[in-house]
Design a protein around this motif. Structure first.
Motif, short mmCIF file in Angstrom:
data_model
loop_
_atom_site.label_atom_id
_atom_site.label_comp_id
_atom_site.label_asym_id
_atom_site.label_seq_id
_atom_site.Cartn_x
_atom_site.Cartn_y
_atom_site.Cartn_z
N GLY A 13 129.29 -25.47 39.56
CA GLY A 13 128.60 -26.00 40.75
C GLY A 13 127.13 -26.20 40.47
O GLY A 13 126.66 -26.13 39.33
N SER A 57 133.28 -22.86 49.36
CA SER A 57 132.32 -23.79 49.97
C SER A 57 131.31 -23.08 50.86
O SER A 57 130.29 -23.65 51.23
CB SER A 57 133.07 -24.86 50.78
OG SER A 57 133.83 -24.24 51.81
N ASP A 58 131.58 -21.83 51.24
CA ASP A 58 130.66 -21.07 52.08
C ASP A 58 129.79 -20.20 51.16
O ASP A 58 130.22 -19.15 50.68
CB ASP A 58 131.42 -20.19 53.08
CG ASP A 58 130.50 -19.63 54.16
OD1 ASP A 58 129.40 -19.17 53.80
OD2 ASP A 58 130.87 -19.67 55.34
#
Length: 744
Positions: A247, A206-207
């Motif tokens: 993503g 997520s980073d």
């Protein structure tokens, strides 16, 4: 010839010596100094002179650096890059700065440590600083921080998660920047460090910044060290990488494909096919097709390059079969030829062992192999002993026969029953076509470092090369008939037909069809007749427009066309454009507007709350910049706002749309154009204001189009024909439509 001497008291302005550069030098807390630098003098003498002017001792602890956002140090090697009017800064020497940062990043204070790592990430872009920091064993310190840092601050993650994420991000950024200089070998890193970096690919999904840098480090490890390739391959699996392709962040997708390509490229020959099988099992192709190629966004150049590399590496798996000769004694290979014959001529008609003599069967086989178009009718295996294409041609023929059986049978029977000597021999044609397709797709060649020529259609099928062959063999058969080629002199006919077929394929590929069906449709519109028309048209245009009178006419009217383009560009600048503001971390919905005054003397600009619906009036724009104050227009990596970011943070798509106006007193106006068209319009217009050439692709295209139109108009026979200055008026609508005839 009389000589005129100047009076003794008169002064003649002499140009400044080439070795003298006029600059301004800053020092915190003091007024900047204007100074002339003699490039022949040693840099240490110049620094001493500057220090003496401000009464600073220990001049050997100081250095000069550019005062722009790059902050790059000036050395004996790069001092010739200093331009007149440059602004420099007196600062601590790279050795002292490296020593201070080396100590600061080991601070016990989290805030101080974070600030130091941020500075280190920025300074590490400079090779001069990087060398000094590496000399202090700085790389080892960073790797130790990565290996042990997560455990040490495990308890702080929940409390200070943003701080911890930024700290790790700056650490990895500094590491990547330092390693990019090529000073330190990649072979020196431990398994613990590799494991830690590999773990970030899962842990920090997520980073974005940490994930991006971790993927970049893994790619560099694999590409730069065989030993590290083996270690990385053990730590990271395709299954761990696949989710990052699903993503929406294109940069993360790009780095993920780059890692997969690196693993693919460095894999030993015996492991490469195994890896390809794993990629197929994980449905990599369909995931890329869905989430990258058919995603609702444009594919940037770097992504296009990585897709091209993956395409090349995938096709290179065919090299082994392409370079494998057929063994005429190998029964398994001969069975493939038997299968081709069986499918074409129906197994039911084949006599079994109990009926007919061996000689009769041999005679029938020979007749059938001749119908199949082989050279060697007795032993067709001999046709596949030439490499390339080797066994790959036979693989393609069998695939076509099994997966497109109707088309295969039609082509074989159609050509074997012709009596007009215009038959297209399937076997020989398939061998030649396979060889040509391998040349077109450059099977066996390593991918180019600069090419981004990928074809979306090859990502739409698991057996894309075989399907590509199936479409092209039907095209070859069709073109052969259209050209009425004969098999009597096959080599001559082959050469002529293959040239046309190659041109048909290349022209269809140039349009970048999105699917194999679309490719097939493009080929249907490129018949032999159409190719002849295209060739004739191109030849006529080339002959007509390369003749001497036409070239002279072009040269005569080109200045008029360029002036027309210039006026159009300036008119667009007068209308103005809304630009989007960019933050270093993410795109922000903040806007500003810039437009040129009608007299072309001033640029008006200012911030906006939202995107405007039309033109913004001059009086609502708070700031202005006189055109006379503009010193230069720079683009891409030369822009100050592009230098502010590390190499990994730069979005290459944004980089291509960036330009800056540099003006007096180190002022700068930074732009990110909304698209390539606006970028060309503004850079052309600004160059035109400065009296420079307009060099954009848009100008070249406009010039070619307008020149061609103007020349064609002038070559028309328009004697006694009045050409109106304005278009004719649109006629009024008729009072009724009774004259319309309904053909239904």
């Amino acid at each position: 010839c009389p000589v005129v001497l100047a009076p003794k008291n008169s002064s003649v302005a002499m140009p400044p010596p080439a070795d003298i550069v006029k600059v301004a030098i800053e020092w915190p807390g003091a007024f900047p100094k204007l100074m002339e630098i003699d490039q022949k003098k040693p840099l240490s003498s110049i620094i001493k002179e500057v220090c003496d002017g401000w009464s600073l001792a220990n001049h050997d602890q100081f250095a000069l650096q550019h005062a722009d956002s790059s902050n790059f140090y000036i050395t004996e090697k790069n001092r010739n890059e200093i331009k007149n009017g440059a602004i420099l800064r007196l600062t601590t020497s790279p050795a002292q700065n490296a020593q201070q940062l080396h100590e600061r990043i080991q601070s016990s204070s989290m805030d101080a440590k974070l600030e130091a790592l941020k500075d280190l990430a920025n300074y590490s872009r400079d090779v001069t600083f990087a060398q000094e920091f590496i000399n202090l064993d700085g790389i080892s310190l960073l790797t130790q921080m990565v290996e042990s840092g997560t455990e040490r601050y495990q308890k702080l993650q929940k409390i200070m998660k943003p701080c911890f994420g930024d700290m790790l991000s700056f650490t990895l950024t500094a590491f990547v920047e330092l390693m990019d200089h090529g000073i330190v070998s990649w072979d020196t890193f431990s398994v613990a460090f590799i494991k830690k970096i590999a773990s970030y690919v899962n842990k920090f999904a997520s980073d974005i910044s940490i994930l991006q840098r971790s993927l970049a480090i893994l790619e560099s490890m694999v590409l730069n060290s065989h030993d590290l390739y083996q270690k990385v391959a053990q730590e990271i699996t395709i299954g761990q990488l696949i989710p990052h392709l699903q993503g929406t962040d294109q940069e993360i997708q790009t780095y993920t494909i780059a890692v997969i390509n690196a693993l693919f490229l460095k894999a030993p020959d015996d492991k490469r096919q195994e890896m390809a099988n794993i990629l197929a099992q994980k449905q990599l192709r369909s995931i890329i097709l869905t989430h990258v190629i058919r995603a609702q966004r444009a594919i940037n150049n770097e992504m296009a390059h990585q897709l091209y590399v993956l395409q090349v590496l995938t096709f290179n798996l065919l090299e082994d079969r392409m370079m494998t000769k057929m063994d005429p004694q190998d029964q398994a290979q001969r069975d493939i030829i038997f299968e081709l014959r069986r499918i074409a001529f129906d197994a039911e008609s084949e006599p079994n062992n109990s009926s007919g003599s061996i000689e009769k069967r041999k005679s029938m086989y020979t007749r059938d192999y001749k119908k199949l178009g082989f050279i060697n009718h007795v032993n067709p295996a001999m046709d596949f002993t030439q490499t390339p294409p080797g066994m790959l041609a036979l693989d393609n023929m069998l695939y076509f026969a099994k997966h497109h059986q109707d088309a295969y049978i039609r082509i074989v029977l159609e050509n074997s029953s012709r009596e007009d000597k215009h038959e297209c021999p399937f076997g020989r044609s398939s061998i030649e076509l396979t060889k040509m397709l391998c040349e077109i797709l450059k099977v066996g060649e390593l991918p180019s470092e600069t090419c981004n020529d990928f074809h979306p259609m090859f990502f739409t099928h698991d057996r894309s090369f075989e399907e590509f062959f199936c479409i092209c063999i039907q095209l070859l058969n069709k073109t052969w008939k259209e050209m009425r080629a004969t098999s009597e002199d096959f080599n001559k006919a082959r050469k002529m037909v293959m040239q046309v077929v190659k041109e048909q394929i290349m022209r269809a590929l140039t349009t970048k069809p999105s699917s194999l069906d679309q490719f097939k449709s493009k080929l249907q519109n490129l018949s032999y007749t159409e190719i002849l028309k295209i060739r004739q048209s191109e030849r006529m245009n080339q002959e007509d427009f390369q003749s001497r009178p036409i070239l002279e006419l072009k040269e005569k009217i080109q200045p008029e066309i360029l002036e027309l383009i210039k006026q159009q560009r300036l008119n667009r600048l007068v209308e103005g454009t809304c630009f989007r503001k960019l933050n270093s971390r993410r795109r922000q919905d903040k806007f500003w507007y810039c437009r040129l005054s009608p007299n072309h003397k001033v640029l008006h600009y200012g911030d906006l709350e939202e995107s405007p619906q039309g033109e913004v009036p001059h009086d609502s724009l708070q700031d202005k910049l006189p055109v006379a104050d503009i010193k230069a227009v720079v683009t891409g990596k030369d822009c100050p706002h592009m230098k502010e970011k590390g190499a990994l943070k730069q979005n290459k798509e944004v980089l291509e749309l960036a330009f800056s106006i540099l003006y007096d007193s180190s002022g700068q106006l930074n732009f990110i154009a909304p698209d390539k068209h606006e970028y060309c319009v503004w850079t052309d217009g600004l160059n035109a204001l400065l009296g420079k050439d307009m060099l954009s692709d848009l100008t070249r295209n406009d010039l070619d189009t307008l020149l061609s139109m103007e020349i064609k108009l002038r070559l028309l026979d328009l004697e006694n024909i009045q050409i109106p200055d304005a278009p004719p008026p649109i006629p009024k609508e008729p009072s009724n439509y009774d004259f319309v005839y309904d053909c239904n």
